[in-house]
Write an enzyme that holds these catalytic residues in place. Structure first.
Site, PDB file in Angstrom:
ATOM      1  N   LYS A  34       0.849  -1.193   0.000  1.00 55.21           N
ATOM      2  CA  LYS A  34       0.000   0.000   0.000  1.00 55.21           C
ATOM      3  C   LYS A  34       0.881   1.238   0.000  1.00 55.21           C
ATOM      4  O   LYS A  34       1.781   1.375   0.833  1.00 55.21           O
ATOM      5  CB  LYS A  34      -0.902   0.009   1.234  1.00 55.21           C
ATOM      6  CG  LYS A  34      -1.810   1.231   1.309  1.00 55.21           C
ATOM      7  CD  LYS A  34      -2.852   1.103   2.394  1.00 55.21           C
ATOM      8  CE  LYS A  34      -2.410   1.628   3.742  1.00 55.21           C
ATOM      9  NZ  LYS A  34      -2.215   3.080   3.803  1.00 55.21           N
ATOM     10  N   ASP A  61      -3.446   4.331  -1.959  1.00 54.15           N
ATOM     11  CA  ASP A  61      -4.394   4.784  -0.929  1.00 54.15           C
ATOM     12  C   ASP A  61      -4.445   6.312  -0.929  1.00 54.15           C
ATOM     13  O   ASP A  61      -3.857   6.961  -0.074  1.00 54.15           O
ATOM     14  CB  ASP A  61      -3.903   4.239   0.421  1.00 54.15           C
ATOM     15  CG  ASP A  61      -4.833   4.566   1.568  1.00 54.15           C
ATOM     16  OD1 ASP A  61      -5.975   4.997   1.330  1.00 54.15           O
ATOM     17  OD2 ASP A  61      -4.400   4.385   2.727  1.00 54.15           O
ATOM     18  N   LYS A  63      -7.487   8.098  -1.269  1.00 54.88           N
ATOM     19  CA  LYS A  63      -8.774   8.579  -0.719  1.00 54.88           C
ATOM     20  C   LYS A  63      -9.241   9.843  -1.442  1.00 54.88           C
ATOM     21  O   LYS A  63      -9.479  10.883  -0.820  1.00 54.88           O
ATOM     22  CB  LYS A  63      -8.647   8.845   0.779  1.00 54.88           C
ATOM     23  CG  LYS A  63      -8.244   7.629   1.601  1.00 54.88           C
ATOM     24  CD  LYS A  63      -8.283   7.937   3.092  1.00 54.88           C
ATOM     25  CE  LYS A  63      -7.865   6.772   3.959  1.00 54.88           C
ATOM     26  NZ  LYS A  63      -6.422   6.476   3.936  1.00 54.88           N
ATOM     27  N   ASP A  66     -13.554  14.743  -4.460  1.00 55.59           N
ATOM     28  CA  ASP A  66     -13.595  16.006  -5.203  1.00 55.59           C
ATOM     29  C   ASP A  66     -14.814  15.937  -6.117  1.00 55.59           C
ATOM     30  O   ASP A  66     -15.629  15.016  -5.994  1.00 55.59           O
ATOM     31  CB  ASP A  66     -12.284  16.156  -6.004  1.00 55.59           C
ATOM     32  CG  ASP A  66     -11.886  17.617  -6.197  1.00 55.59           C
ATOM     33  OD1 ASP A  66     -12.762  18.422  -6.564  1.00 55.59           O
ATOM     34  OD2 ASP A  66     -10.705  17.949  -5.977  1.00 55.59           O
ATOM     35  N   THR A 120     -11.577   5.811  10.667  1.00 55.45           N
ATOM     36  CA  THR A 120     -11.644   5.220  12.017  1.00 55.45           C
ATOM     37  C   THR A 120     -11.117   6.180  13.078  1.00 55.45           C
ATOM     38  O   THR A 120     -11.273   5.931  14.267  1.00 55.45           O
ATOM     39  CB  THR A 120     -10.872   3.883  12.087  1.00 55.45           C
ATOM     40  OG1 THR A 120      -9.608   4.079  11.473  1.00 55.45           O
ATOM     41  CG2 THR A 120     -11.614   2.777  11.397  1.00 55.45           C
ATOM     42  N   ARG A 211       3.265  -1.577  10.564  1.00 54.66           N
ATOM     43  CA  ARG A 211       4.415  -1.697  11.463  1.00 54.66           C
ATOM     44  C   ARG A 211       4.737  -3.099  11.971  1.00 54.66           C
ATOM     45  O   ARG A 211       5.927  -3.401  12.142  1.00 54.66           O
ATOM     46  CB  ARG A 211       4.248  -0.698  12.615  1.00 54.66           C
ATOM     47  CG  ARG A 211       4.455   0.741  12.112  1.00 54.66           C
ATOM     48  CD  ARG A 211       3.868   1.767  13.048  1.00 54.66           C
ATOM     49  NE  ARG A 211       2.408   1.720  13.050  1.00 54.66           N
ATOM     50  CZ  ARG A 211       1.638   2.543  13.738  1.00 54.66           C
ATOM     51  NH1 ARG A 211       2.186   3.472  14.499  1.00 54.66           N
ATOM     52  NH2 ARG A 211       0.329   2.445  13.669  1.00 54.66           N
TER      53      ARG A 211
HETATM   54  O1  C5P Z   1       1.321   0.266  11.026  1.00 52.02           O
HETATM   55  P1  C5P Z   1      -0.137  -0.080  10.946  1.00 52.02           P
HETATM   56  O2  C5P Z   1      -0.421  -1.549  10.780  1.00 52.02           O
HETATM   57  O3  C5P Z   1      -0.938   0.549  12.066  1.00 52.02           O
HETATM   58  O4  C5P Z   1      -0.587   0.632   9.584  1.00 52.02           O
HETATM   59  C1  C5P Z   1      -1.895   0.625   9.136  1.00 52.02           C
HETATM   60  C2  C5P Z   1      -2.026   1.344   7.848  1.00 52.02           C
HETATM   61  O5  C5P Z   1      -3.410   1.451   7.543  1.00 52.02           O
HETATM   62  C3  C5P Z   1      -1.496   2.764   7.818  1.00 52.02           C
HETATM   63  O6  C5P Z   1      -1.075   3.039   6.491  1.00 52.02           O
HETATM   64  C4  C5P Z   1      -2.691   3.592   8.179  1.00 52.02           C
HETATM   65  O7  C5P Z   1      -2.640   4.881   7.669  1.00 52.02           O
HETATM   66  C5  C5P Z   1      -3.787   2.811   7.475  1.00 52.02           C
HETATM   67  N1  C5P Z   1      -5.113   3.017   8.006  1.00 52.02           N
HETATM   68  C6  C5P Z   1      -5.460   2.772   9.326  1.00 52.02           C
HETATM   69  N2  C5P Z   1      -6.737   2.966   9.737  1.00 52.02           N
HETATM   70  C7  C5P Z   1      -7.650   3.374   8.867  1.00 52.02           C
HETATM   71  C8  C5P Z   1      -7.339   3.616   7.547  1.00 52.02           C
HETATM   72  C9  C5P Z   1      -6.025   3.414   7.140  1.00 52.02           C
HETATM   73  O8  C5P Z   1      -4.627   2.376  10.099  1.00 52.02           O
HETATM   74  N3  C5P Z   1      -8.878   3.521   9.271  1.00 52.02           N
END
Ligand code: C5P
Length: 233
Positions: A34, A61, A63, A66, A120, A211
């Protein structure tokens, strides 16, 4: 793995070099990647070319939100660069989503087009402040149905919403869920987390993991541990 992996690894890096360093430690046969707003804004299409050149499928990603013509053009641009998946905000409305979906169809572009319902990071009070009553769950359901009816192939959602969305929008409707934490990983700043297998059981079709893999000493070992958990090993 025989079936395509449900895993999408979030390359949340501020530079092309850092992103490619991580990509080079991952296997395109076992995950997708992503690319988000920060990395794309810094590196532009070069990051897509570099990842595609390494054999990865990419979820861009961005989003988009517009007027319909602008979003349709942006989605077409992403698809023509070969991305596997791209997204828009369902809050942009039916005509915006329909224009984007129709543009892809008109150009026979098969990129998956999905929608974000409610971020979220937003709670009921945040929604009320922008004029949306009824709470988060109701708004998620409303926007997911609108997204489905407007030609989207799925939504980004919390795994906690996946089950209800499978009922309202069907199992084939894609449910791409972040906030995934394997038992071995730290929660970091995620509040509402779910393990990979619980998320799939709840109806998630794709899991976005950042992560727990990208900050692991051995990213492929972390990926392997997630695969093992999903396989029930
Ligand atoms: O590191 P981690 O597993 O928390 O990363 C989750 C990824 O998903 C990040 O790129 C974050 O921006 C994205 N994301 C999220 N929650 C959302 C939408 C996207 O954590 N509701």
């Amino acid at each position: 793995m025989t079936a395509p992996s449900p895993l999408i690894i979030a390359l949340d890096y501020p530079s092309l070099d850092a992103a490619l360093c991580m990509a080079d430690r991952l296997d395109p046969a076992r995950c997708r990647l992503k690319v988000g707003k920060e990395l794309f804004t810094r590196s532009g299409p070069a990051v897509l070319e570099a990842l595609h050149g390494r054999g990865f499928e990419v979820f861009l990603d961005m989003k988009f939100h517009d007027i319909p013509a602008t979003v349709a053009g942006a989605v077409q641009a992403a698809a023509e660069q070969g991305v596997w998946m791209v997204n828009v905000h369902a809050g942009g409305g039916r005509s915006m989503m329909e224009a984007a979906a129709e543009r892809l169809a008109a150009h026979r572009l098969t990129t998956h087009l999905i929608a974000v319902t409610v971020l979220t990071s937003m709670e009921a009070a945040d929604l009320t402040e922008v004029g949306v009553g009824g709470g988060v769950e109701e708004q998620v359901q409303r926007l997911a149905r609108l997204a489905r009816d407007s030609g989207m192939s799925g939504v980004v959602c919390s795994a906690r919403e996946a089950e209800a969305l499978a009922e309202s929008c069907g199992e084939a409707f894609l449910k791409v869920t972040p906030g995934i934490r394997p038992a071995f990983a730290a929660a970091n700043d995620q509040q509402r987390i779910m393990t990979p297998s619980a998320a799939v059981q709840a109806g998630s079709t794709h899991l976005v993991v950042g992560r727990p893999v990208t900050r692991a000493d051995d990213p492929m070992a972390a990926l392997g541990a997630i695969e093992a958990e999903l396989a029930g090993r």
